[in-house]
Design a protein around this motif. Structure first.
Motif, short mmCIF file in Angstrom:
data_model
loop_
_atom_site.label_atom_id
_atom_site.label_comp_id
_atom_site.label_asym_id
_atom_site.label_seq_id
_atom_site.Cartn_x
_atom_site.Cartn_y
_atom_site.Cartn_z
N UNK A 50 0.84 -1.21 0.00
CA UNK A 50 0.00 0.00 0.00
C UNK A 50 0.87 1.25 0.00
N UNK A 51 1.91 1.25 0.82
CA UNK A 51 2.80 2.41 0.92
C UNK A 51 3.46 2.69 -0.43
N UNK A 52 3.99 1.65 -1.08
CA UNK A 52 4.68 1.83 -2.35
C UNK A 52 3.70 2.31 -3.42
N UNK A 53 2.53 1.71 -3.48
CA UNK A 53 1.53 2.11 -4.48
C UNK A 53 1.09 3.56 -4.26
N UNK A 54 0.83 3.95 -3.03
CA UNK A 54 0.41 5.33 -2.77
C UNK A 54 1.50 6.32 -3.15
N UNK A 55 2.76 5.95 -2.90
CA UNK A 55 3.86 6.84 -3.27
C UNK A 55 3.99 6.93 -4.79
N UNK A 102 4.41 16.72 0.96
CA UNK A 102 5.47 15.71 1.02
C UNK A 102 6.83 16.41 1.00
N UNK A 103 7.58 16.26 2.06
CA UNK A 103 8.92 16.83 2.10
C UNK A 103 9.74 16.18 0.99
N UNK A 108 10.91 10.26 -5.56
CA UNK A 108 10.17 9.03 -5.27
C UNK A 108 10.83 8.36 -4.07
N UNK A 109 10.07 8.13 -3.02
CA UNK A 109 10.58 7.50 -1.80
C UNK A 109 9.60 6.40 -1.38
N UNK A 110 9.92 5.13 -1.72
CA UNK A 110 8.97 4.05 -1.42
C UNK A 110 8.73 3.84 0.07
N UNK A 111 9.61 4.35 0.93
CA UNK A 111 9.43 4.20 2.37
C UNK A 111 8.67 5.37 2.99
N UNK A 112 8.30 6.36 2.19
CA UNK A 112 7.60 7.54 2.70
C UNK A 112 6.25 7.12 3.30
N UNK A 113 5.93 7.71 4.43
CA UNK A 113 4.60 7.49 4.98
C UNK A 113 3.58 8.03 3.98
N UNK A 114 2.55 7.26 3.69
CA UNK A 114 1.56 7.74 2.71
C UNK A 114 0.97 9.09 3.13
N UNK A 115 0.81 9.95 2.14
CA UNK A 115 0.22 11.26 2.36
C UNK A 115 -1.06 11.36 1.54
N UNK A 116 -1.88 12.30 1.88
CA UNK A 116 -3.06 12.56 1.04
C UNK A 116 -2.55 13.06 -0.30
N UNK A 117 -3.17 12.64 -1.37
CA UNK A 117 -2.77 13.12 -2.69
C UNK A 117 -4.00 13.25 -3.57
N UNK A 118 -3.79 13.86 -4.74
CA UNK A 118 -4.89 14.11 -5.67
C UNK A 118 -4.76 13.30 -6.95
N UNK A 119 -4.09 12.16 -6.90
CA UNK A 119 -3.91 11.35 -8.11
C UNK A 119 -5.25 10.93 -8.71
N UNK A 120 -6.27 10.82 -7.89
CA UNK A 120 -7.60 10.45 -8.38
C UNK A 120 -8.58 11.61 -8.33
N UNK A 121 -8.06 12.82 -8.18
CA UNK A 121 -8.93 13.98 -8.06
C UNK A 121 -9.46 14.08 -6.64
N UNK A 122 -10.57 14.82 -6.49
CA UNK A 122 -11.12 15.05 -5.16
C UNK A 122 -12.59 15.42 -5.26
N UNK A 123 -13.31 15.13 -4.21
CA UNK A 123 -14.71 15.55 -4.12
C UNK A 123 -15.59 14.87 -5.14
N UNK A 124 -16.57 15.61 -5.65
CA UNK A 124 -17.54 15.01 -6.57
C UNK A 124 -16.92 14.61 -7.90
#
Length: 189
Positions: A50-55, A102-103, A108-124
């Motif tokens: 999950x972490x790697x995919x989210x990054x 994301x600092x 690309x940092x596969x060990x990064x704690x997952x952060x909120x992102x907009x890869x899928x957009x947001x909201x409606x």
């Protein structure tokens, strides 16, 4: 349903259901080939998938621009005056790499704690297939790391044809050698 509406739906399904996943898989394979630690994590630490995919989603953001929106009233945003009717475009890639999110966000940092992102957009307007895409990426990239841990890209980065004018960022082709666990070349393509 009119032909125009049906065509729009078909285009959305093709673009969202195929093109984005194919681009994420190709670019994800490229980054895995460049990052043995990510391959090791996917292969040896199932809980890290999950972490790697989210990054990967945050870092690549294959749909890099949100659909244009139109201002319904005058407004100031970030010191910029926006007038009623102005088109407003959002760089999803820029937002996902913002240092507030994301600092060292360009890395690309596969060990990064997952952060909120907009890869899928947001909201409606959030991608309806987001969870299916995540599932596809988890399965495919983990399988790739397990079966071909020594995957190598056979072209220099400068020789790869990255899309410049496309709704979905990607690479036209990714020539690789797929090495199995015993280092035999399984396939080249």
């Amino acid at each position: 349903m009119s032909d125009l509406v049906l065509g729009g739906i078909a285009d959305g399904v093709f673009l969202g259901g195929y093109e984005t996943s194919a681009s994420m898989l190709a670019l994800g394979a490229y980054l895995l080939a460049e990052n043995p630690e990510a391959v090791r994590m996917l292969r040896d630490e199932p809980e890290s998938v999950d972490r790697v995919v989210e990054e990967l989603l945050r870092h690549l953001t294959v749909v890099q621009l949100a659909f244009l929106r139109f201002a319904t009233r005058d407004h100031e945003l970030g010191g910029q005056q926006i007038k009623t009717g102005d088109a407003v475009g959002i760089s999803l890639l820029g937002a996902n790499r913002d240092e507030k999110i994301a600092v060292d966000g360009d890395r690309f940092d596969p060990a990064r704690e997952p952060t909120r992102h907009l890869a899928f957009g947001h909201g409606m307007h959030r991608c309806v297939g987001a969870e299916l895409a995540r599932m596809e990426l988890r399965i495919a990239l983990r399988g790739l790391a397990q079966r071909f841990p020594d995957l190598q890209v056979t072209a220099d980065r400068s020789d790869l044809d990255f899309r410049k004018l496309s709704a979905v960022y990607g690479v036209e082709e990714l020539p690789v050698h797929l090495y199995g666990r015993d280092r035999d070349v399984v396939a080249a393509g």
